[in-house]
Design a protein around this motif. Structure first.
Motif, PDB file in Angstrom:
ATOM      1  N   UNK A  50       0.664  -1.188   1.274  1.00  5.03           N
ATOM      2  CA  UNK A  50      -0.252  -0.148   0.819  1.00  5.03           C
ATOM      3  C   UNK A  50       0.177   0.424  -0.526  1.00  5.03           C
ATOM      4  N   UNK A  51       1.471   0.695  -0.709  1.00  7.85           N
ATOM      5  CA  UNK A  51       1.872   1.290  -1.986  1.00  7.85           C
ATOM      6  C   UNK A  51       1.824   0.268  -3.119  1.00  7.85           C
ATOM      7  N   UNK A  55      -0.298   0.933  -6.436  1.00  4.52           N
ATOM      8  CA  UNK A  55       0.285   0.774  -7.769  1.00  4.52           C
ATOM      9  C   UNK A  55      -0.545  -0.190  -8.615  1.00  4.52           C
ATOM     10  N   UNK A  94      -1.355   8.311   7.369  1.00  8.88           N
ATOM     11  CA  UNK A  94      -0.512   8.534   6.184  1.00  8.88           C
ATOM     12  C   UNK A  94      -0.520   7.338   5.235  1.00  8.88           C
ATOM     13  N   UNK A  97      -2.903   7.891   2.242  1.00 11.81           N
ATOM     14  CA  UNK A  97      -2.633   8.842   1.167  1.00 11.81           C
ATOM     15  C   UNK A  97      -2.292   8.213  -0.185  1.00 11.81           C
ATOM     16  N   UNK A  98      -1.392   7.215  -0.256  1.00 13.35           N
ATOM     17  CA  UNK A  98      -1.081   6.656  -1.576  1.00 13.35           C
ATOM     18  C   UNK A  98      -2.303   6.066  -2.282  1.00 13.35           C
ATOM     19  N   UNK A 100      -5.595   6.671  -1.727  1.00 13.48           N
ATOM     20  CA  UNK A 100      -6.600   7.669  -2.098  1.00 13.48           C
ATOM     21  C   UNK A 100      -6.106   8.559  -3.232  1.00 13.48           C
ATOM     22  N   UNK A 101      -4.790   8.794  -3.302  1.00 10.00           N
ATOM     23  CA  UNK A 101      -4.272   9.595  -4.407  1.00 10.00           C
ATOM     24  C   UNK A 101      -4.500   8.888  -5.743  1.00 10.00           C
TER      25      UNK A 101
END
Lengths: 241, 158
Positions: A50-51, A55, A94, A97-98, A100-101
């Motif tokens: 996900x991250x 990125x 959780x 969150x990354x 959508x941010x």
């Protein structure tokens, strides 16, 4: 040592709690370790992917594309896209969150971001078979029927009570990039001429962000650029929490 | 299965990115690494804490609350229990089914599933890190109300 404890307060409290439970009741301790392992395994499987995706969005996808699909003027299509993106995604809330941010910083509207997070949590298309198997097709169908409109309505309600810029500014920039500096940098001519006295545009943007500089210091900025820089600074004037 | 797709998508896009622009790929990986180091320990700590809390709450207690004679009361308490704990969907559905079998009301179970996945006291610190306090409180509060509305609608329909 004290510094580490202060920084990792939560981790220390948790370890302490586990220690206490181990002394008092071994059975509960082992059950807790079992539970923890289940959650941690899920995190290990999903979170790195996900991250990395978040990125890649940050680096590759231009803001106008995000704005077109998820921005304030994306309308009903944007809302349905948000439900779709959230509901096909895997993982607990959780993990949303990354991604959508980074969408929010790239120009997605607040209401669409909340829709994605909510759909990610509760509208689980990948889990549909499990839900039907255990609770029946009627239950699943009725749940989807009420949940999707409820999510969209709730998102619109929350976003009408908050400013998108405040949410961006309030978020800790976990990846070490200040979203406001990025926006300022994008608005600057980008010649890195050094006319402002800084080594380059990025350093000047950071100076602007922290209130040490004035937009007119940029040697190459015309009135339009200065106006844009002021507009960005005004939008983020609220002190970040 | 979806986990496999997600991981494959991340790897595939990373390879695509690398074939197009090595610098940008390096930048992406740097961002991802800083991100993981920044928030990873917090998430791990919270997951460990949830594991402990779940081990401390006996399942019979949840069952007795959700199977109460008063549908409205058990729906509200179901929503409340779901708020504290958080469970992955693949555990939440079988658990809900066993609750229904033991006499829990469908409306209560619907509220339970929604708050279980969408509202979380436990994940609040993570959400605050990403979006700030006001956003996190508003979203969780509104989601709690939404869970009751959804449950109510389902109660009328089913």
């Amino acid at each position: 040592m004290i510094d580490i404890i202060r920084k990792r307060k939560l981790l220390c409290v948790t370890l302490f709690a586990y220690g206490v439970v181990l002394i008092l009741d071994r059975g509960i301790f082992l059950a807790a370790v079992d539970n923890m392992w289940m959650f941690v395994r899920e995190m290990i499987e999903i979170f790195p992917a996900v991250i990395v995706l978040a990125a890649l969005i940050t680096v590759w996808v231009p803001p106008h594309v995000i704005m077109q699909y998820f921005g304030a003027s994306s309308g009903m299509r944007g809302k349905l896209m948000s439900v779709l993106v959230g509901s096909v995604s895997a993982g607990p809330i959780y993990a949303a969150f990354p991604v959508t941010q980074s969408l929010l910083r790239k120009g997605a509207s607040l209401s669409n971001v909340i829709t994605i997070i909510s759909a990610w949590a509760v509208v689980k298309v990948p889990m549909l078979i499990v839900e039907v198997k255990f609770l029946g097709i009627d239950f699943a169908a009725a749940r989807y029927l009420f949940t999707v409109p409820a999510i969209i309505g709730m998102s619109m309600l929350i976003s009408s009570r908050m400013k998108r810029e405040d949410v961006i500014a309030a978020g800790v920039h976990a990846e070490g990039v200040d979203a406001v500096v990025e926006e300022l940098l994008a608005a600057l001519p980008g010649a890195n001429c050094g006319g402002c006295g800084y080594s380059g545009c990025a350093a000047f943007a950071a100076g602007l962000r922290h209130g040490n500089e004035e937009p007119q210091k940029c040697a190459l900025a015309n009135e339009e650029v200065e106006r844009q820089l002021r507009a960005i600074l005004e939008r983020y004037e609220v002190p970040s929490a | 299965m979806t986990t496999v797709i997600l991981v494959a998508a991340a790897i595939g896009l990373l390879l695509w990115s690398r074939s197009r622009d090595r610098g940008k790929t390096r930048e992406s990986l740097d961002i991802a690494k800083r991100h993981l180091v920044g928030i990873g320990p917090t998430i791990a700590a919270i997951l460990a804490l949830i594991g402990l809390v779940l081990a401390l709450i006996p399942q019979q207690y949840i069952q007795s609350l959700l199977g109460g004679a008063n549908t409205f009361l058990s729906t509200v308490s179901a929503a409340a229990i779901g708020t504290i704990t958080i469970l992955p969907a693949f555990v939440a559905f079988p658990l809900s089914a066993s609750l229904v079998e033991r006499g829990a009301h469908v409306v209560a179970v619907a509220a339970f599933i929604t708050t279980l996945t969408m509202v979380g006291f436990a994940t609040l610190p993570i959400e605050i890190r990403y979006f700030g306090r006001r956003f996190a409180f508003l979203r969780n509060g509104a989601s709690f109300v939404a869970a009751l509305v959804i449950a109510l609608g389902m109660g009328v329909l089913l």
